[in-house]
Design an enzyme around this catalytic site. Structure first.
Site, PDB file in Angstrom:
ATOM      1  N   GLY A 217       0.803  -1.224   0.000  1.00 17.37           N
ATOM      2  CA  GLY A 217       0.000   0.000   0.000  1.00 17.37           C
ATOM      3  C   GLY A 217       0.837   1.276   0.000  1.00 17.37           C
ATOM      4  O   GLY A 217       1.851   1.383  -0.702  1.00 17.37           O
ATOM      5  N   ILE A 218       0.395   2.233   0.800  1.00 22.23           N
ATOM      6  CA  ILE A 218       1.068   3.536   0.839  1.00 22.23           C
ATOM      7  C   ILE A 218       2.504   3.375   1.345  1.00 22.23           C
ATOM      8  O   ILE A 218       3.439   3.981   0.806  1.00 22.23           O
ATOM      9  CB  ILE A 218       0.273   4.512   1.732  1.00 22.23           C
TER      10      ILE A 218
ATOM     11  N   ASP B 218       7.383  -4.107   9.087  1.00 21.35           N
ATOM     12  CA  ASP B 218       5.984  -4.502   8.867  1.00 21.35           C
ATOM     13  C   ASP B 218       5.730  -5.815   9.584  1.00 21.35           C
ATOM     14  O   ASP B 218       6.637  -6.621   9.757  1.00 21.35           O
ATOM     15  CB  ASP B 218       5.725  -4.665   7.352  1.00 21.35           C
TER      16      ASP B 218
ATOM     17  N   ASP C 295       5.592  -6.014  14.930  1.00 22.44           N
ATOM     18  CA  ASP C 295       4.180  -5.689  15.149  1.00 22.44           C
ATOM     19  C   ASP C 295       4.156  -4.433  16.009  1.00 22.44           C
ATOM     20  O   ASP C 295       4.712  -4.434  17.123  1.00 22.44           O
ATOM     21  CB  ASP C 295       3.499  -6.860  15.864  1.00 22.44           C
ATOM     22  N   VAL C 296       3.525  -3.370  15.516  1.00 24.75           N
ATOM     23  CA  VAL C 296       3.552  -2.106  16.277  1.00 24.75           C
ATOM     24  C   VAL C 296       2.712  -2.186  17.553  1.00 24.75           C
ATOM     25  O   VAL C 296       2.661  -1.231  18.313  1.00 24.75           O
ATOM     26  CB  VAL C 296       3.139  -0.877  15.421  1.00 24.75           C
TER      27      VAL C 296
ATOM     28  N   TYR D 160     -12.189   4.236  14.278  1.00 26.98           N
ATOM     29  CA  TYR D 160     -11.118   4.595  13.333  1.00 26.98           C
ATOM     30  C   TYR D 160     -10.899   6.111  13.347  1.00 26.98           C
ATOM     31  O   TYR D 160      -9.770   6.594  13.493  1.00 26.98           O
ATOM     32  CB  TYR D 160     -11.503   4.124  11.930  1.00 26.98           C
TER      33      TYR D 160
ATOM     34  N   LYS E 134      -7.626   8.394  14.483  1.00 27.83           N
ATOM     35  CA  LYS E 134      -6.933   9.292  13.546  1.00 27.83           C
ATOM     36  C   LYS E 134      -6.956  10.743  14.047  1.00 27.83           C
ATOM     37  O   LYS E 134      -5.990  11.485  13.860  1.00 27.83           O
ATOM     38  CB  LYS E 134      -7.577   9.186  12.162  1.00 27.83           C
TER      39      LYS E 134
HETATM   40  N1  NAD Z   1      -6.047   3.722   1.665  1.00 28.07           N
HETATM   41  C1  NAD Z   1      -6.753   4.760   2.019  1.00 28.07           C
HETATM   42  O1  NAD Z   1      -7.731   5.128   1.344  1.00 28.07           O
HETATM   43  C2  NAD Z   1      -6.395   5.540   3.258  1.00 28.07           C
HETATM   44  C3  NAD Z   1      -7.149   6.686   3.551  1.00 28.07           C
HETATM   45  C4  NAD Z   1      -6.844   7.424   4.688  1.00 28.07           C
HETATM   46  C5  NAD Z   1      -5.809   7.040   5.516  1.00 28.07           C
HETATM   47  N2  NAD Z   1      -5.083   5.923   5.214  1.00 28.07           N
HETATM   48  C6  NAD Z   1      -4.022   5.553   6.146  1.00 28.07           C
HETATM   49  O2  NAD Z   1      -2.791   5.339   5.471  1.00 28.07           O
HETATM   50  C7  NAD Z   1      -2.046   4.334   6.152  1.00 28.07           C
HETATM   51  C8  NAD Z   1      -1.644   3.247   5.164  1.00 28.07           C
HETATM   52  O3  NAD Z   1      -2.831   2.692   4.616  1.00 28.07           O
HETATM   53  P1  NAD Z   1      -2.845   1.679   3.361  1.00 28.07           P
HETATM   54  O4  NAD Z   1      -4.038   2.015   2.571  1.00 28.07           O
HETATM   55  O5  NAD Z   1      -1.514   1.626   2.713  1.00 28.07           O
HETATM   56  O6  NAD Z   1      -3.151   0.305   4.136  1.00 28.07           O
HETATM   57  P2  NAD Z   1      -2.723  -1.191   3.788  1.00 28.07           P
HETATM   58  O7  NAD Z   1      -3.667  -2.045   4.565  1.00 28.07           O
HETATM   59  O8  NAD Z   1      -2.611  -1.407   2.329  1.00 28.07           O
HETATM   60  O9  NAD Z   1      -1.260  -1.305   4.420  1.00 28.07           O
HETATM   61  C9  NAD Z   1      -1.062  -1.221   5.802  1.00 28.07           C
HETATM   62  C10 NAD Z   1       0.274  -1.857   6.145  1.00 28.07           C
HETATM   63  O10 NAD Z   1       0.409  -1.796   7.580  1.00 28.07           O
HETATM   64  C11 NAD Z   1       0.855  -3.058   8.053  1.00 28.07           C
HETATM   65  N3  NAD Z   1       0.379  -3.262   9.417  1.00 28.07           N
HETATM   66  C12 NAD Z   1      -0.917  -3.370   9.841  1.00 28.07           C
HETATM   67  N4  NAD Z   1      -0.958  -3.623  11.143  1.00 28.07           N
HETATM   68  C13 NAD Z   1       0.336  -3.671  11.574  1.00 28.07           C
HETATM   69  C14 NAD Z   1       0.947  -3.912  12.824  1.00 28.07           C
HETATM   70  N5  NAD Z   1       0.214  -4.189  13.907  1.00 28.07           N
HETATM   71  N6  NAD Z   1       2.282  -3.873  12.917  1.00 28.07           N
HETATM   72  C15 NAD Z   1       3.035  -3.617  11.818  1.00 28.07           C
HETATM   73  N7  NAD Z   1       2.529  -3.406  10.590  1.00 28.07           N
HETATM   74  C16 NAD Z   1       1.183  -3.436  10.485  1.00 28.07           C
HETATM   75  C17 NAD Z   1       0.219  -4.067   7.077  1.00 28.07           C
HETATM   76  O11 NAD Z   1       0.895  -5.323   7.119  1.00 28.07           O
HETATM   77  C18 NAD Z   1       0.350  -3.343   5.755  1.00 28.07           C
HETATM   78  O12 NAD Z   1       1.578  -3.607   5.119  1.00 28.07           O
HETATM   79  C19 NAD Z   1      -2.938   3.815   7.294  1.00 28.07           C
HETATM   80  O13 NAD Z   1      -2.587   4.456   8.490  1.00 28.07           O
HETATM   81  C20 NAD Z   1      -4.318   4.249   6.856  1.00 28.07           C
HETATM   82  O14 NAD Z   1      -5.200   4.426   7.962  1.00 28.07           O
HETATM   83  C21 NAD Z   1      -5.362   5.168   4.109  1.00 28.07           C
END
Ligand code: NAD
Length: 261
Positions: free
Chosen positions: A19-20, A39, A62-63, A155, A159
């Protein structure tokens, strides 16, 4: 022209396996940084890091673990000798009406999103202070942290707290020349967004495609974004081009909150 703003910098990215976070890791590597990809999906992080030879290293963490930040710092010190930049993308979401939320679900959300971000900020902040050469960090909030959304009280609350935490930490770290900013994305096409689409469409009794079309129709710029675009903003905030910016929360939402706030 290929920017190279992070040559000789060491960056830590939580949630960097997909993801991001994945896009942020790739962007920082392409601009010359050495990166620790942290991760909970250790094997995925390993395969991402392996594509970059000695410039990237994976850490399964794991965070939710109390010493997660220390683990990441220790890895960075042992492999790269310091830490200059950090981006905290590890996070989860979940759609459920607050009337039915269990205390376990509430705690789980806060444990990963807020406490995890706090623990990493604290450990890395301490390391940056000790190094005495400044630094920059980026946290991840969301539009839900700026205003209420249906079925997302836990959620959104996590945030909103990240926004406050980011601003508080930025104030405390400014005298150490460590900058801390937050990004609040709107719709970013990742597996998290797929999950939101699935859950919300079920709750609303429509198809995922109908939900997505409806959501995008509420975005003034008329589209979702992609992780690479978010990574570009994160890279800007980490770079010297943003040297006078700290404690800010940048809404990268195509204008969505202009309509609802
Ligand atoms: N995608 C969206 O539309 C969106 C919108 C607003 C905010 N965000 C925020 O952006 C951030 C990234 O989101 P994303 O869309 O890439 O999500 P995603 O689910 O694609 O990726 C999240 C990553 O975090 C890791 N992760 C989750 N729990 C964990 C833990 N306990 N310990 C370590 N790693 C952990 C996962 O393994 C994954 O690689 C998040 O904080 C999300 O809330 C995303």
């Amino acid at each position: 022209m290929q920017l190279k703003r992070f040559v000789d910098k060491v960056a830590l990215v939580t949630g960097g396996a997909q993801g991001i976070g994945y896009a942020v890791s790739q962007r920082l590597l392409s601009e010359g940084a050495r990166v620790v990809i942290a991760d909970k999906q250790g094997e995925v992080a390993e395969s991402v890091a392996a594509q970059h030879g000695k410039k990237a290293i994976a850490l399964e963490v794991d965070v939710r673990e109390a010493n997660c930040g220390d683990q990441i710092v220790e890895r960075a010190l042992r492999r790269f000798g310091g830490v200059d930049l950090a981006v905290f993308c590890a996070g989860i979401t979940g759609m459920k009406t607050w009337l039915e939320l269990s205390v376990e679900e509430w705690n789980h959300m806060f444990e990963i999103n807020l406490r995890g971000t706090f623990l990493c900020l604290q450990a890395i902040g301490k390391q940056m202070i000790a190094q005495g050469r400044g630094g920059a960090m980026v946290t991840f909030a969301a539009t839900s942290g700026h205003g209420p959304r249906p079925d997302a009280a836990h959620y959104g609350a996590s945030k909103a707290a990240i926004i406050h935490l980011t601003r508080s930490v930025a104030l405390d770290l400014a005298s150490h020349q460590v900058r801390v900013n937050a990004i609040s994305p709107g719709i970013v096409k990742t597996s998290m967004w797929e999950g939101v689409t699935r859950d919300r469409s079920t709750l609303q009794g429509i198809t995922p495609q109908q939900y997505e079309e409806r959501a995008i129709s509420n975005v003034p710029l008329g589209r979702a974004t992609v992780p690479e675009e978010v990574a570009g903003l994160a890279a800007f905030l980490l770079s010297d081009e943003a040297a006078y910016i700290t404690g800010q929360v940048i809404l990268q939402d195509g204008g969505y909150t202009l309509k609802v706030s």
